[in-house]
Every structure is written in structure tokens, then in C-alpha cells.
Design a protein around this motif. Structure first.
Motif, PDB file in Angstrom:
ATOM      1  N   ALA A  16       0.837  -1.208   0.000  1.00  0.00           N
ATOM      2  CA  ALA A  16       0.000   0.000   0.000  1.00  0.00           C
ATOM      3  C   ALA A  16       0.869   1.254   0.000  1.00  0.00           C
ATOM      4  O   ALA A  16       0.626   2.204  -0.743  1.00  0.00           O
ATOM      5  CB  ALA A  16      -0.904  -0.009   1.224  1.00  0.00           C
ATOM      6  N   VAL A  17       1.930   1.213   0.814  1.00  0.00           N
ATOM      7  CA  VAL A  17       2.805   2.375   0.920  1.00  0.00           C
ATOM      8  C   VAL A  17       3.454   2.675  -0.429  1.00  0.00           C
ATOM      9  O   VAL A  17       3.556   3.821  -0.867  1.00  0.00           O
ATOM     10  CB  VAL A  17       3.881   2.130   2.000  1.00  0.00           C
ATOM     11  CG1 VAL A  17       4.853   3.296   2.068  1.00  0.00           C
ATOM     12  CG2 VAL A  17       3.239   1.899   3.363  1.00  0.00           C
ATOM     13  N   ARG A  18       3.887   1.584  -1.082  1.00  0.00           N
ATOM     14  CA  ARG A  18       4.497   1.700  -2.394  1.00  0.00           C
ATOM     15  C   ARG A  18       3.529   2.331  -3.419  1.00  0.00           C
ATOM     16  O   ARG A  18       3.907   3.194  -4.197  1.00  0.00           O
ATOM     17  CB  ARG A  18       4.872   0.296  -2.835  1.00  0.00           C
ATOM     18  CG  ARG A  18       5.878   0.176  -3.899  1.00  0.00           C
ATOM     19  CD  ARG A  18       6.513  -1.193  -3.804  1.00  0.00           C
ATOM     20  NE  ARG A  18       7.747  -1.079  -3.073  1.00  0.00           N
ATOM     21  CZ  ARG A  18       8.942  -0.989  -3.678  1.00  0.00           C
ATOM     22  NH1 ARG A  18       9.043  -1.046  -4.988  1.00  0.00           N
ATOM     23  NH2 ARG A  18      10.031  -0.845  -2.980  1.00  0.00           N
ATOM     24  N   ASP A  19       2.277   1.882  -3.394  1.00  0.00           N
ATOM     25  CA  ASP A  19       1.286   2.434  -4.310  1.00  0.00           C
ATOM     26  C   ASP A  19       1.097   3.925  -4.043  1.00  0.00           C
ATOM     27  O   ASP A  19       0.946   4.719  -4.972  1.00  0.00           O
ATOM     28  CB  ASP A  19      -0.052   1.703  -4.157  1.00  0.00           C
ATOM     29  CG  ASP A  19       0.017   0.276  -4.705  1.00  0.00           C
ATOM     30  OD1 ASP A  19       1.002  -0.022  -5.415  1.00  0.00           O
ATOM     31  OD2 ASP A  19      -0.890  -0.508  -4.415  1.00  0.00           O
ATOM     32  N   ILE A  20       1.111   4.277  -2.766  1.00  0.00           N
ATOM     33  CA  ILE A  20       0.947   5.681  -2.410  1.00  0.00           C
ATOM     34  C   ILE A  20       2.115   6.502  -2.935  1.00  0.00           C
ATOM     35  O   ILE A  20       1.940   7.583  -3.494  1.00  0.00           O
ATOM     36  CB  ILE A  20       0.857   5.827  -0.876  1.00  0.00           C
ATOM     37  CG1 ILE A  20      -0.484   5.281  -0.398  1.00  0.00           C
ATOM     38  CG2 ILE A  20       1.009   7.289  -0.454  1.00  0.00           C
ATOM     39  CD1 ILE A  20      -0.487   4.904   1.065  1.00  0.00           C
ATOM     40  N   LEU A  21       3.325   5.954  -2.778  1.00  0.00           N
ATOM     41  CA  LEU A  21       4.498   6.687  -3.254  1.00  0.00           C
ATOM     42  C   LEU A  21       4.407   6.911  -4.761  1.00  0.00           C
ATOM     43  O   LEU A  21       4.787   7.958  -5.270  1.00  0.00           O
ATOM     44  CB  LEU A  21       5.782   5.942  -2.882  1.00  0.00           C
ATOM     45  CG  LEU A  21       6.077   5.934  -1.373  1.00  0.00           C
ATOM     46  CD1 LEU A  21       7.325   5.132  -1.063  1.00  0.00           C
ATOM     47  CD2 LEU A  21       6.214   7.359  -0.819  1.00  0.00           C
ATOM     48  N   LYS A  22       3.836   5.922  -5.467  1.00  0.00           N
ATOM     49  CA  LYS A  22       3.651   6.090  -6.917  1.00  0.00           C
ATOM     50  C   LYS A  22       2.697   7.249  -7.206  1.00  0.00           C
ATOM     51  O   LYS A  22       2.946   8.069  -8.079  1.00  0.00           O
ATOM     52  CB  LYS A  22       3.130   4.789  -7.547  1.00  0.00           C
ATOM     53  CG  LYS A  22       4.252   3.880  -7.990  1.00  0.00           C
ATOM     54  CD  LYS A  22       3.713   2.688  -8.769  1.00  0.00           C
ATOM     55  CE  LYS A  22       4.754   1.574  -8.716  1.00  0.00           C
ATOM     56  NZ  LYS A  22       4.146   0.246  -8.632  1.00  0.00           N
ATOM     57  N   LEU A  23       1.604   7.292  -6.455  1.00  0.00           N
ATOM     58  CA  LEU A  23       0.629   8.374  -6.622  1.00  0.00           C
ATOM     59  C   LEU A  23       1.276   9.746  -6.455  1.00  0.00           C
ATOM     60  O   LEU A  23       0.871  10.719  -7.078  1.00  0.00           O
ATOM     61  CB  LEU A  23      -0.483   8.265  -5.561  1.00  0.00           C
ATOM     62  CG  LEU A  23      -1.665   7.340  -5.827  1.00  0.00           C
ATOM     63  CD1 LEU A  23      -2.597   7.363  -4.622  1.00  0.00           C
ATOM     64  CD2 LEU A  23      -2.403   7.747  -7.089  1.00  0.00           C
ATOM     65  N   THR A  24       2.280   9.784  -5.562  1.00  0.00           N
ATOM     66  CA  THR A  24       2.834  11.085  -5.203  1.00  0.00           C
ATOM     67  C   THR A  24       3.996  11.499  -6.109  1.00  0.00           C
ATOM     68  O   THR A  24       4.492  12.610  -5.992  1.00  0.00           O
ATOM     69  CB  THR A  24       3.375  11.065  -3.753  1.00  0.00           C
ATOM     70  OG1 THR A  24       4.462  10.132  -3.688  1.00  0.00           O
ATOM     71  CG2 THR A  24       2.314  10.667  -2.759  1.00  0.00           C
ATOM     72  N   GLN A  25       4.397  10.596  -7.003  1.00  0.00           N
ATOM     73  CA  GLN A  25       5.566  10.900  -7.830  1.00  0.00           C
ATOM     74  C   GLN A  25       5.336  12.118  -8.713  1.00  0.00           C
ATOM     75  O   GLN A  25       4.326  12.251  -9.375  1.00  0.00           O
ATOM     76  CB  GLN A  25       5.954   9.695  -8.691  1.00  0.00           C
ATOM     77  CG  GLN A  25       7.170   8.966  -8.138  1.00  0.00           C
ATOM     78  CD  GLN A  25       7.401   7.651  -8.822  1.00  0.00           C
ATOM     79  OE1 GLN A  25       6.865   7.418  -9.893  1.00  0.00           O
ATOM     80  NE2 GLN A  25       8.207   6.797  -8.209  1.00  0.00           N
ATOM     81  N   GLY A  26       6.311  12.997  -8.710  1.00  0.00           N
ATOM     82  CA  GLY A  26       6.243  14.172  -9.577  1.00  0.00           C
ATOM     83  C   GLY A  26       5.336  15.261  -9.028  1.00  0.00           C
ATOM     84  O   GLY A  26       5.197  16.321  -9.614  1.00  0.00           O
ATOM     85  N   SER A  31       4.489  14.281   2.720  1.00  0.00           N
ATOM     86  CA  SER A  31       4.165  12.912   3.086  1.00  0.00           C
ATOM     87  C   SER A  31       4.267  12.672   4.580  1.00  0.00           C
ATOM     88  O   SER A  31       5.324  12.801   5.172  1.00  0.00           O
ATOM     89  CB  SER A  31       5.075  11.937   2.349  1.00  0.00           C
ATOM     90  OG  SER A  31       4.754  10.628   2.763  1.00  0.00           O
ATOM     91  N   LEU A  32       3.124  12.317   5.174  1.00  0.00           N
ATOM     92  CA  LEU A  32       3.111  11.803   6.539  1.00  0.00           C
ATOM     93  C   LEU A  32       3.009  10.273   6.475  1.00  0.00           C
ATOM     94  O   LEU A  32       2.689   9.613   7.454  1.00  0.00           O
ATOM     95  CB  LEU A  32       1.928  12.371   7.319  1.00  0.00           C
ATOM     96  CG  LEU A  32       1.762  13.896   7.289  1.00  0.00           C
ATOM     97  CD1 LEU A  32       0.488  14.311   8.030  1.00  0.00           C
ATOM     98  CD2 LEU A  32       2.974  14.596   7.890  1.00  0.00           C
ATOM     99  N   ALA A  33       3.276   9.729   5.266  1.00  0.00           N
ATOM    100  CA  ALA A  33       3.051   8.300   5.017  1.00  0.00           C
ATOM    101  C   ALA A  33       4.243   7.436   5.396  1.00  0.00           C
ATOM    102  O   ALA A  33       4.085   6.380   5.989  1.00  0.00           O
ATOM    103  CB  ALA A  33       2.705   8.082   3.548  1.00  0.00           C
ATOM    104  N   PHE A 353      -0.787  10.041   3.675  1.00  0.00           N
ATOM    105  CA  PHE A 353      -0.659   9.265   4.919  1.00  0.00           C
ATOM    106  C   PHE A 353      -0.844   7.797   4.528  1.00  0.00           C
ATOM    107  O   PHE A 353      -1.049   7.512   3.342  1.00  0.00           O
ATOM    108  CB  PHE A 353      -1.737   9.698   5.931  1.00  0.00           C
ATOM    109  CG  PHE A 353      -3.129   9.589   5.397  1.00  0.00           C
ATOM    110  CD1 PHE A 353      -3.826   8.385   5.453  1.00  0.00           C
ATOM    111  CD2 PHE A 353      -3.757  10.695   4.806  1.00  0.00           C
ATOM    112  CE1 PHE A 353      -5.104   8.273   4.917  1.00  0.00           C
ATOM    113  CE2 PHE A 353      -5.040  10.588   4.272  1.00  0.00           C
ATOM    114  CZ  PHE A 353      -5.710   9.373   4.330  1.00  0.00           C
ATOM    115  N   VAL A 354      -0.796   6.871   5.482  1.00  0.00           N
ATOM    116  CA  VAL A 354      -1.095   5.481   5.133  1.00  0.00           C
ATOM    117  C   VAL A 354      -2.468   5.100   5.693  1.00  0.00           C
ATOM    118  O   VAL A 354      -2.679   5.130   6.901  1.00  0.00           O
ATOM    119  CB  VAL A 354      -0.043   4.492   5.672  1.00  0.00           C
ATOM    120  CG1 VAL A 354      -0.330   3.080   5.130  1.00  0.00           C
ATOM    121  CG2 VAL A 354       1.361   4.905   5.273  1.00  0.00           C
ATOM    122  N   PRO A 355      -3.414   4.746   4.796  1.00  0.00           N
ATOM    123  CA  PRO A 355      -4.712   4.266   5.265  1.00  0.00           C
ATOM    124  C   PRO A 355      -4.532   3.032   6.130  1.00  0.00           C
ATOM    125  O   PRO A 355      -3.658   2.209   5.878  1.00  0.00           O
ATOM    126  CB  PRO A 355      -5.439   3.911   3.963  1.00  0.00           C
ATOM    127  CG  PRO A 355      -4.738   4.698   2.900  1.00  0.00           C
ATOM    128  CD  PRO A 355      -3.313   4.771   3.336  1.00  0.00           C
TER     129      PRO A 355
END
Lengths: 401, 401
Positions: A16-26, A31-33, A353-355
């Protein structure tokens, strides 16, 4: 080519964290994740000096090392554990690992068969869930409150499921930041002793204690000696020195350590001896304990700021447990606020953040979220909460339409 | 406490090499047993300089890294593989591992189910056998001669056993030191392509080529591009820079690499980024290729000395293949000489080697032994053969009694 991957791959879902990092790219996202320590407090000059001292010893420092780990580092750690954790063991009770993550992996490898039951906290560390699932363990959550595992539920589930192992983070847990009471520690150890259930005590955050006074004995030390100890204890330098060195350790009965060592020999022969030798030099020539005090003070200040910001939002129905240490605040949103949904709005507003759902082995609660307070600086943290507030309002407006 | 270890432990028998090292503890033994590079040629000043350049970049170098590996190092390796191995891939085809040992472990983890058949050379690398057995693979040896795998036997066993994978060290193998002919390389690739058998090509020694002229294309490069390549290729810095840095790499189809990356995330999050960043600096500021030439020249001279010593003994019925590179000579003693038995006499005389039986996945030959020529200096090597000769004579006398 038709690649025929093993069933194991079914369990390696994208994190999940990895997917979030992808969302945030660019994007310009606060990030509080992540679960990152703050670079500002990395003792880079001391680490540089430590490596330099290693190289002063000549070419031999570049040779293969023992699977068990660099002996002088294990000796340093034996002293550290006696001083800081009331854990009294010899070097034969210790294996050096590539971070404590590898300790979780190796213990699971030597101890768990497909179908074996592992009891975990509710919620628990998501990357441990991943490891356990990859070995096809059956995971069962035990009810928890702010004082730790519910002992009645634990006893019940031990009897019901005959688990081989329980996995716990009793001190400043990821994700919940809480510390177990002495009563729950003693009670859990007692139940596991009676039923011969192995306890994996994961303690990466134990040194990051806030306030003075209160101390939290490890389950390992409550049993005492290593021999026949139902507890296997693991910790890491990642949070007290730096993660790049990827060095953790695991302590237990010599039979457990010997088997984990054999598994490690097959897995990677040994961990980086450069890092291990440097960490030994750091113990010798750097005041690690003052450094830990510095990190504690700084992280506690950040935690207090985050709590103030949370309170100031006055979001209706929001609740949390004040962390006694560690790196995270575990926030419960009102029922009906799905934090995975909220996350989409949050990323649009520029905050992550991380859900909470990723931290549940079963029966996930979808209104929780994990906030990291160690990595974001003061100004940014304020901004993060403004954005989070906007995200929440937008989500509520949309739902109301 | 009754520890209930998993079945996996059955396969982690104590390693032969490890048992030998125990025998030699506290004794003045010349060891031809290890697989150690010679410390004399470790570029310690260049490595020190590389670490220093890393620290010059500030505190951020101590933070967590990507599971895939440090991106600039992967970019350096992409260039290295194009230049030295005719392997042309992008960084998405590459994962950095804790030595190539971890690449063997991770690929087995994502690809092999209990009971799956893996074909291996006869003899093959003992620590690979350990990994495969720990995942409960069924191992079948393919007949080999000095040119590589026997293609008829390979085709036969592929049809008979429907293997998921074959594991090969085609270039300067451990333990046999031989290099496969082009015909056997092409033939093996062809058979595996037709039957969709994955090939794990382990190439830790490929740079340690003796003589000039002859080159040995990797199986990976004979297929060409990474996509759909039946070959997964792994190598390491352990033999060309130094083992203490514990850094290897694995290259393959993006689906394979992605799955191995997920498995690595669970296993240890990532390998030491200190070492990875230093190795990148080493590529930038050190002439690695001249250094490799130096090692080649020195190791070839040691290999020649060992061959001369072997010939000078004039042991009846002894045979070997002259290594074209690598670190080992694989010696066949006459039938009836059990090298495990010989080893006991040898240790008494003050010399050690690895008895050959450990390198066979099935039907072990008990008259073989592996001699390492890289780690022992000239005078000691002479002495080692005198001792070996005495051991052999004593064993024969005892047998004759």
C-alpha cells in the motif's frame, strides 16, 4: 517464455505504501506516510569517522565475514543490550541481520509451515504481515486496547487455534505508537510459556522513548536468560543510527539462533561487513546514548506539535492514543470515513498518509490512518494539516451531494 | 520450551566447508578449502576514497533506499554489462542483491514449489544445492564433461522430469573451473527455449579469465534482449572488488525482476545502500578494468604454480581439467581414494581442501576434491602439496595394513 512463478507470488501483493508513493511521484506532496527517520539527526560525521577507522586496519577488512556477524559488533551489542534492555546474553545468542526485517523473515522461514497459525496484534506492522503470508501462515488478530493485547482474547485464541507463534511490537508500536503495560507484558509471556507458543518481539522503536520516568521492560528480559526463552527479540540500528547501514540483530535460545544462522547462510551468506565493522567503531568512539537522547527530544517535540495540530482541527469524532515513543500516531476517524477514499482527496490536496487497512491481518477497520511525525518539519506539518482538513471537507461535501 | 521448527530445517544440514573450518580451528593449517579472493589485491584505498565521496554528499546518504537498488549503481552496471558481457538491458531489468547468493535464494523463492525439479550440473555449487533443497525442490544432475552439459542427457532429462529451472555456472565454474564451449551454450539455451525451462546463469567468476583470446558469451547474451529471455543472469562484486561489500546483481525479464523485488522487499527491504553508493563512486573514479586485469594475471600465475605442483607429485591415476579462469582446480583422485577419508589425514598433516561429495546433488563421486589457488601464497602452496602428499601416503599405508 511462459514464466511459471510459484504460489508464493500470490501473497506478494503490491504494498500500500508503495502504491501511495507512486501516486505522489512528480507532485509536490507532503508525506506523513513514510516511516523515515529524520535525516537532520543522522550522525554522518561520526559514521564517516567510523568507516575511516575500519579502513585504517588494512585490506583484511574487505574479506568475507562470518554468517553470525562481525564478532566485535556482537560483543558491543551484548553490552548495549545489558545496559539498555536488561537483556543478558552471550554472543552465541545473537545473529546480525540485514535490518530487523530479515530477522522476521528468517525466523518465519525456520519456524513456520504453510497453514501454521500466527497470532498478531490488531493493528500490526504491515511488512510483517507480508512475510508471514508469503510463507502461507494463517494470521489471526488478537483484540488490543491502549494497554496491549487483551489477555482473555489471547488465551482464548491460543486454545482455539494452537498457534506456533505470536508476533508483537510491545513498545511504541508501528502503526499505533502505544506501549504495553507491565501487566499485559507479564500476562502475554505467561500464556505463551504455558502453551509453548514462540513470541517474536519486534523492537525497532524501543529506544525512542518520550518523557522520562516510565520504562518498558522487554518480554525477553521478563523471562530472563536466553536458554528456553519463548521470546525471540529483534531490533535495529535503523532508528538510532541510520537505515542505510541495514544492520539489525536478533537474540534468542541458541537452537533458534543456530537454525536462523543456517537459513541466513543459504539466503545471503552474511550481511555487509563494512557496515558491521563501522557500527562496531561507532560503539567504541561515539556517544551513542547522548545521540539517542537528542533524537528522543526532537521526535517528542514533533509528536507534540502533531498532537496540537490534530486537536486544533477539532474534527468531530476523531480519536487517538498519545504515543509514548516511536514515530507514529494512529488516528481513528469517525465511522463512515473510509481513509482509503480520503487518501485520494488528500493526494489531490498535496498530503499523504497510510490508510489503516494495510495494518490489519484480518477484519480491517477502514476508518484508521497512520501519521508519521518524525520526517516532516514544523512548517510543512502545519501545511499538511491544512491540506488534510481541506481533503476531509471535500470528501464530506461530495458524500453529501 | 519445545521449539517446533519447520521441515525446512531438515535441509539445512551443516555445511561441509563449515565442518572443515571447525576441524582446522586452533591448528596451523594451510587451507586450500575456502573460496576466498586474495586480500593482497583488494583495492582498499580506492574503496576508502569511494566511501569518502559518498559521505561528502551529506546526511541524505544515510536514509532508506529503494528495494530495487541504488539507481546510479544500476545505471553503472547497465554500462558495465554492455561493455563486458554484451548484455544490453535497462535498469528495470536489474535488481541489486546482497551478493549473488541472495539472487539464487530470491529466484528460487518466487519460482519453485516443493517437488518442482531443478536440473543442475554434475558437480555444481554447494551453496546453491542448499538453497534449492531448503525450498524442497527435487534436484537432478545432468551429465557433464569438460565442454559443459551433455546435451543429449539434458534433452532426455528435460523430457523425463519436466523441470521448471536449470542452474548453471557456464564460465569458470565452482568447483570445476571449466568453461563451457559455445556449442554447449547454444545447445542448452535452445533446449530450454523449446521446453520453456528457466535458466539461472550464475556468473561470479566470469571476469577472472586466464590467457587472452578466447571469450565466453553468457547464455543471457546469446538470447539477446531481456524480454522473454529464458535466462536470469546473476553476478557479483565479491570477486572483482571485495566480498565485504556484499553486493551482487541479477538481470532478467521485467516480470521476473519485479517478482524478485517483491520477495526482496519482504526479505530485507533492501541491501546496504552505503555499499551500493560506494560501488557507484568506484565505477566513476577508479579504473576497475585495469584492476580486473591485475587480478587475472596474478590468479593465473597461482593457478599455473598449483598445476606444476600437482604434476610434480606424479600421483598415480590423478586427473584434472586445466582451469580457463576462476578460483578452483577440481582434482579427480584414483578410484578407491575417498577424499573425505583423505581429508582426515590431510588435516592431521596441516592442510585442508573440500572433499568433492558436497558438490553433487545426487550420486556423489567420492574421489574428487576442490583446491582453491587464489588465497594461498607461493611458499605455502608448496608446503601444502608436501603435506597433501604425506597424507595420501599415510592413507595408502593404513589401507594396505
Amino acid at each position: 517464455m511462459n514464466y511459471r512463478f510459484s504460489d508464493t507470488m500470490e501473497s506478494f501483493k503490491s504494498s500500500a505504501v508503495r502504491d501511495i508513493l507512486k501516486l505522489t511521484q512528480g507532485k509536490s506532496i507532503i508525506s506523513l506516510a513514510g516511516g523515515l527517520p529524520n535525516e537532520q539527526y543522522f550522525p554522518v560525521e561520526a559514521v564517516r569517522d567510523a568507516f575511516s577507522r575500519v579502513f585504517d586496519q588494512g585490506k583484511g577488512v574487505l574479506q568475507y565475514g562470518l554468517t553470525e556477524g562481525f564478532t566485535p559488533l556482537r560483543e558491543s551489542l551484548v553490552k548495549h543490550l545489558a545496559r539498555s534492555k536488561n537483556i543478558h546474553v552471550g554472543i552465541d545468542n545473537m545473529l546480525i541481520t540485514t535490518g530487523s526485517q530479515q530477522a522476521i523473515d528468517l525466523l518465519t522461514r525456520v519456524y513456520i509451515e504453510p497453514g501454521d497459525v500466527i497470532l498478531v496484534e490488531k493493528p500490526t506492522y504491515l511488512a510483517a504481515i507480508q512475510v508471514f503470508q508469503s510463507y502461507k501462515a494463517r494470521l489471526v488478530s488478537v483484540d488490543c486496547d491502549e494497554h496491549g493485547m487483551n489477555l482473555e482474547d489471547l488465551e482464548l485464541k491460543v486454545q482455539q487455534y494452537n498457534p506456533k507463534m505470536i508476533y508483537v511490537i510491545p513498545t511504541f508500536s508501528n502503526p499505533s505508537g502505544k506501549a504495553w503495560s507491565l501487566e499485559r507484558r507479564v500476562g502475554t509471556l505467561d500464556i505463551c510459556k504455558r502453551h509453548e507458543v514462540l513470541i517474536l518481539e519486534d523492537d525497532p522503536y524501543g529506544e525512542l522513548r518520550f518523557g522520562s520516568g516510565e520504562t518498558f521492560p522487554t518480554l525477553f528480559s521478563l523471562y530472563g536468560e536466553a536458554e528456553n526463552n519463548p521470546v525471540v527479540y529483534t531490533s535495529t540500528f535503523s532508528k538510532i543510527v541510520a537505515p542505510a547501514l541495514r544492520t539489525g540483530w536478533v537474540v534468542g535460545d541458541p537452537r533458534v539462533i543456530r537454525n536462523m544462522t543456517r537459513a541466513k547462510q543459504a539466503a545471503d551468506l552474511h550481511s555487509s561487513t563494512m557496515d558491521q565493522q563501522a557500527l562496531h567503531q561507532l560503539f567504541e568512539h561515539f556517544d551513542l546514548y547522548s545521540h539517542i537522547d537528542l533524537i528522543r527530544t526532537q521526535y517528542e517535540a514533533r509528536m507534540r506539535q502533531m498532537l496540537e495540530l490534530l486537536k486544533a482541527q477539532a474534527w468531530e469524532g476523531v480519536h487517538w492514543i498519545e504515543p509514548k515513543g516511536g514515530m507514529f500516531i494512529w488516528v481513528g476517524m469517525p465511522q463512515g470515513i473510509d481513509t482509503q477514499e480520503l487518501m485520494k482527496y488528500a493526494v489531490e490536496e498535496g498530503v499523504a498518509f497510510v490508510p489503516g487497512v494495510s495494518f490489519f491481518a484480518d477484519n480491517p477497520e477502514n476508518n484508521k490512518m497512520r501519521l508519521n511525525f518524525t520526517h516532516t518539519d514544523s512548517d510543512q506539518m502545519k501545511l499538511a494539516f491544512e491540506r488534510l482538513d481541506r481533503a476531509l471537507n471535500r470528501m464530506r461535501e461530495t458524500a453529501a451531494l
